[in-house]
Write a protein that holds these residues in place. Structure first.
Motif, PDB file in Angstrom:
ATOM      1  N   LEU A 147       0.835  -1.193   0.000  1.00 48.80           N
ATOM      2  CA  LEU A 147       0.000   0.000   0.000  1.00 48.80           C
ATOM      3  C   LEU A 147       0.875   1.249   0.000  1.00 48.80           C
ATOM      4  O   LEU A 147       1.967   1.256   0.561  1.00 48.80           O
ATOM      5  CB  LEU A 147      -0.894   0.030   1.246  1.00 48.80           C
ATOM      6  N   SER A 148       0.373   2.309  -0.587  1.00 44.72           N
ATOM      7  CA  SER A 148       1.085   3.585  -0.526  1.00 44.72           C
ATOM      8  C   SER A 148       1.000   4.128   0.901  1.00 44.72           C
ATOM      9  O   SER A 148       0.150   3.714   1.700  1.00 44.72           O
ATOM     10  CB  SER A 148       0.451   4.593  -1.492  1.00 44.72           C
ATOM     11  N   ARG A 149       1.886   5.064   1.222  1.00 40.10           N
ATOM     12  CA  ARG A 149       1.868   5.682   2.551  1.00 40.10           C
ATOM     13  C   ARG A 149       0.508   6.332   2.810  1.00 40.10           C
ATOM     14  O   ARG A 149      -0.047   6.228   3.908  1.00 40.10           O
ATOM     15  CB  ARG A 149       2.986   6.719   2.658  1.00 40.10           C
ATOM     16  N   GLU A 150      -0.039   6.998   1.809  1.00 39.69           N
ATOM     17  CA  GLU A 150      -1.330   7.658   1.953  1.00 39.69           C
ATOM     18  C   GLU A 150      -2.435   6.657   2.263  1.00 39.69           C
ATOM     19  O   GLU A 150      -3.304   6.904   3.090  1.00 39.69           O
ATOM     20  CB  GLU A 150      -1.666   8.458   0.685  1.00 39.69           C
ATOM     21  N   GLU A 151      -2.393   5.507   1.588  1.00 38.98           N
ATOM     22  CA  GLU A 151      -3.405   4.476   1.832  1.00 38.98           C
ATOM     23  C   GLU A 151      -3.227   3.867   3.223  1.00 38.98           C
ATOM     24  O   GLU A 151      -4.211   3.589   3.914  1.00 38.98           O
ATOM     25  CB  GLU A 151      -3.348   3.387   0.763  1.00 38.98           C
ATOM     26  N   GLN A 152      -1.991   3.666   3.665  1.00 38.19           N
ATOM     27  CA  GLN A 152      -1.761   3.167   5.018  1.00 38.19           C
ATOM     28  C   GLN A 152      -2.336   4.133   6.052  1.00 38.19           C
ATOM     29  O   GLN A 152      -3.013   3.713   6.992  1.00 38.19           O
ATOM     30  CB  GLN A 152      -0.273   2.947   5.272  1.00 38.19           C
ATOM     31  N   LEU A 153      -2.062   5.434   5.875  1.00 34.97           N
ATOM     32  CA  LEU A 153      -2.597   6.441   6.802  1.00 34.97           C
ATOM     33  C   LEU A 153      -4.123   6.455   6.783  1.00 34.97           C
ATOM     34  O   LEU A 153      -4.765   6.568   7.836  1.00 34.97           O
ATOM     35  CB  LEU A 153      -2.048   7.821   6.459  1.00 34.97           C
ATOM     36  N   ALA A 154      -4.706   6.330   5.618  1.00 34.92           N
ATOM     37  CA  ALA A 154      -6.165   6.297   5.510  1.00 34.92           C
ATOM     38  C   ALA A 154      -6.732   5.095   6.260  1.00 34.92           C
ATOM     39  O   ALA A 154      -7.755   5.204   6.944  1.00 34.92           O
ATOM     40  CB  ALA A 154      -6.588   6.257   4.040  1.00 34.92           C
ATOM     41  N   ARG A 155      -6.050   3.939   6.163  1.00 33.19           N
ATOM     42  CA  ARG A 155      -6.513   2.740   6.880  1.00 33.19           C
ATOM     43  C   ARG A 155      -6.411   2.934   8.386  1.00 33.19           C
ATOM     44  O   ARG A 155      -7.297   2.539   9.133  1.00 33.19           O
ATOM     45  CB  ARG A 155      -5.715   1.514   6.449  1.00 33.19           C
ATOM     46  N   TYR A 156      -5.304   3.546   8.847  1.00 38.25           N
ATOM     47  CA  TYR A 156      -5.166   3.829  10.281  1.00 38.25           C
ATOM     48  C   TYR A 156      -6.287   4.748  10.749  1.00 38.25           C
ATOM     49  O   TYR A 156      -6.911   4.522  11.782  1.00 38.25           O
ATOM     50  CB  TYR A 156      -3.813   4.479  10.594  1.00 38.25           C
ATOM     51  N   ARG A 157      -6.534   5.812   9.992  1.00 40.21           N
ATOM     52  CA  ARG A 157      -7.591   6.753  10.380  1.00 40.21           C
ATOM     53  C   ARG A 157      -8.946   6.062  10.452  1.00 40.21           C
ATOM     54  O   ARG A 157      -9.732   6.291  11.373  1.00 40.21           O
ATOM     55  CB  ARG A 157      -7.639   7.920   9.403  1.00 40.21           C
ATOM     56  N   GLU A 158      -9.231   5.217   9.474  1.00 43.08           N
ATOM     57  CA  GLU A 158     -10.503   4.493   9.447  1.00 43.08           C
ATOM     58  C   GLU A 158     -10.664   3.624  10.686  1.00 43.08           C
ATOM     59  O   GLU A 158     -11.718   3.625  11.327  1.00 43.08           O
ATOM     60  CB  GLU A 158     -10.587   3.649   8.180  1.00 43.08           C
ATOM     61  N   VAL A 159      -9.629   2.896  11.031  1.00 38.69           N
ATOM     62  CA  VAL A 159      -9.687   2.016  12.200  1.00 38.69           C
ATOM     63  C   VAL A 159      -9.838   2.834  13.484  1.00 38.69           C
ATOM     64  O   VAL A 159     -10.646   2.510  14.350  1.00 38.69           O
ATOM     65  CB  VAL A 159      -8.426   1.118  12.270  1.00 38.69           C
ATOM     66  N   LEU A 160      -9.075   3.923  13.595  1.00 37.73           N
ATOM     67  CA  LEU A 160      -9.101   4.724  14.820  1.00 37.73           C
ATOM     68  C   LEU A 160     -10.372   5.546  14.973  1.00 37.73           C
ATOM     69  O   LEU A 160     -10.699   5.981  16.079  1.00 37.73           O
ATOM     70  CB  LEU A 160      -7.868   5.628  14.877  1.00 37.73           C
ATOM     71  N   GLN A 161     -11.113   5.734  13.901  1.00 35.59           N
ATOM     72  CA  GLN A 161     -12.379   6.460  13.989  1.00 35.59           C
ATOM     73  C   GLN A 161     -13.569   5.532  14.219  1.00 35.59           C
ATOM     74  O   GLN A 161     -14.701   5.999  14.355  1.00 35.59           O
ATOM     75  CB  GLN A 161     -12.590   7.294  12.728  1.00 35.59           C
ATOM     76  N   HIS A 162     -13.321   4.239  14.304  1.00 38.74           N
ATOM     77  CA  HIS A 162     -14.388   3.275  14.573  1.00 38.74           C
ATOM     78  C   HIS A 162     -14.984   3.573  15.950  1.00 38.74           C
ATOM     79  O   HIS A 162     -14.262   3.969  16.875  1.00 38.74           O
ATOM     80  CB  HIS A 162     -13.813   1.852  14.530  1.00 38.74           C
ATOM     81  N   PRO A 163     -16.292   3.401  16.132  1.00 39.46           N
ATOM     82  CA  PRO A 163     -16.916   3.688  17.431  1.00 39.46           C
ATOM     83  C   PRO A 163     -16.257   2.978  18.616  1.00 39.46           C
ATOM     84  O   PRO A 163     -16.216   3.532  19.717  1.00 39.46           O
ATOM     85  CB  PRO A 163     -18.355   3.208  17.238  1.00 39.46           C
ATOM     86  N   ASP A 164     -15.726   1.792  18.416  1.00 36.57           N
ATOM     87  CA  ASP A 164     -15.058   1.083  19.512  1.00 36.57           C
ATOM     88  C   ASP A 164     -13.831   1.842  20.018  1.00 36.57           C
ATOM     89  O   ASP A 164     -13.418   1.674  21.160  1.00 36.57           O
ATOM     90  CB  ASP A 164     -14.628  -0.322  19.089  1.00 36.57           C
ATOM     91  N   CYS A 165     -13.247   2.662  19.165  1.00 34.05           N
ATOM     92  CA  CYS A 165     -12.055   3.431  19.549  1.00 34.05           C
ATOM     93  C   CYS A 165     -12.426   4.760  20.191  1.00 34.05           C
ATOM     94  O   CYS A 165     -11.541   5.482  20.645  1.00 34.05           O
ATOM     95  CB  CYS A 165     -11.174   3.678  18.325  1.00 34.05           C
ATOM     96  N   GLN A 166     -13.684   5.093  20.222  1.00 32.69           N
ATOM     97  CA  GLN A 166     -14.126   6.378  20.754  1.00 32.69           C
ATOM     98  C   GLN A 166     -14.629   6.267  22.196  1.00 32.69           C
ATOM     99  O   GLN A 166     -15.042   7.259  22.780  1.00 32.69           O
ATOM    100  CB  GLN A 166     -15.236   6.956  19.859  1.00 32.69           C
ATOM    101  N   ARG A 167     -14.611   5.064  22.756  1.00 37.19           N
ATOM    102  CA  ARG A 167     -15.112   4.877  24.116  1.00 37.19           C
ATOM    103  C   ARG A 167     -14.083   5.332  25.133  1.00 37.19           C
ATOM    104  O   ARG A 167     -12.884   5.196  24.933  1.00 37.19           O
ATOM    105  CB  ARG A 167     -15.435   3.402  24.364  1.00 37.19           C
ATOM    106  N   ILE A 168     -14.565   5.849  26.228  1.00 31.45           N
ATOM    107  CA  ILE A 168     -13.703   6.243  27.336  1.00 31.45           C
ATOM    108  C   ILE A 168     -13.669   5.089  28.318  1.00 31.45           C
ATOM    109  O   ILE A 168     -14.696   4.491  28.638  1.00 31.45           O
ATOM    110  CB  ILE A 168     -14.225   7.526  28.012  1.00 31.45           C
ATOM    111  N   SER A 169     -12.490   4.778  28.802  1.00 24.26           N
ATOM    112  CA  SER A 169     -12.320   3.655  29.716  1.00 24.26           C
ATOM    113  C   SER A 169     -11.511   4.101  30.932  1.00 24.26           C
ATOM    114  O   SER A 169     -10.627   4.946  30.825  1.00 24.26           O
ATOM    115  CB  SER A 169     -11.584   2.514  29.009  1.00 24.26           C
ATOM    116  N   THR A 170     -11.816   3.492  32.053  1.00 26.82           N
ATOM    117  CA  THR A 170     -11.023   3.747  33.261  1.00 26.82           C
ATOM    118  C   THR A 170      -9.903   2.723  33.404  1.00 26.82           C
ATOM    119  O   THR A 170      -9.103   2.812  34.327  1.00 26.82           O
ATOM    120  CB  THR A 170     -11.915   3.722  34.517  1.00 26.82           C
ATOM    121  N   ALA A 171      -9.853   1.753  32.489  1.00 27.51           N
ATOM    122  CA  ALA A 171      -8.824   0.711  32.545  1.00 27.51           C
ATOM    123  C   ALA A 171      -7.459   1.301  32.201  1.00 27.51           C
ATOM    124  O   ALA A 171      -7.341   2.156  31.317  1.00 27.51           O
ATOM    125  CB  ALA A 171      -9.160  -0.418  31.578  1.00 27.51           C
ATOM    126  N   THR A 172      -6.445   0.838  32.899  1.00 29.15           N
ATOM    127  CA  THR A 172      -5.079   1.249  32.590  1.00 29.15           C
ATOM    128  C   THR A 172      -4.518   0.323  31.510  1.00 29.15           C
ATOM    129  O   THR A 172      -5.098  -0.726  31.215  1.00 29.15           O
ATOM    130  CB  THR A 172      -4.181   1.161  33.836  1.00 29.15           C
TER     131      THR A 172
END
Length: 67
Positions: A26-51
């Motif tokens: 994948l190009s660097r741009e496509e890799q970054l786009a994939r990271y952004r997509e994964v990190l914007q998933h609702p599961d990544c938006q939850r706040i946790s008290t876990a360390t």
């Protein structure tokens, strides 16, 4: 884009040789786009008290049960 590169996504697990080759194809741009997509998933938006230690311990317990 081939079917192989369409599946390449960031993961917390170590990649297989094939997955690593797919990711590197994948190009660097496509890799970054994939990271952004994964990190914007609702599961990544939850706040946790876990360390990080809590999360690692739980993941280790789950891995131990699967072995």
């Amino acid at each position: 884009m081939s079917d192989a590169t369409a599946r390449a996504t960031p993961s917390a697990l170590p990649p297989s040789d094939a997955e690593l080759a797919e990711w590197r194809a994948l190009s660097r741009e496509e890799q970054l786009a994939r990271y952004r997509e994964v990190l914007q998933h609702p599961d990544c938006q939850r706040i946790s008290t876990a360390t990080q230690s809590d999360i690692r311990a739980k993941a280790q317990q789950q891995a131990d049960r699967e072995c």
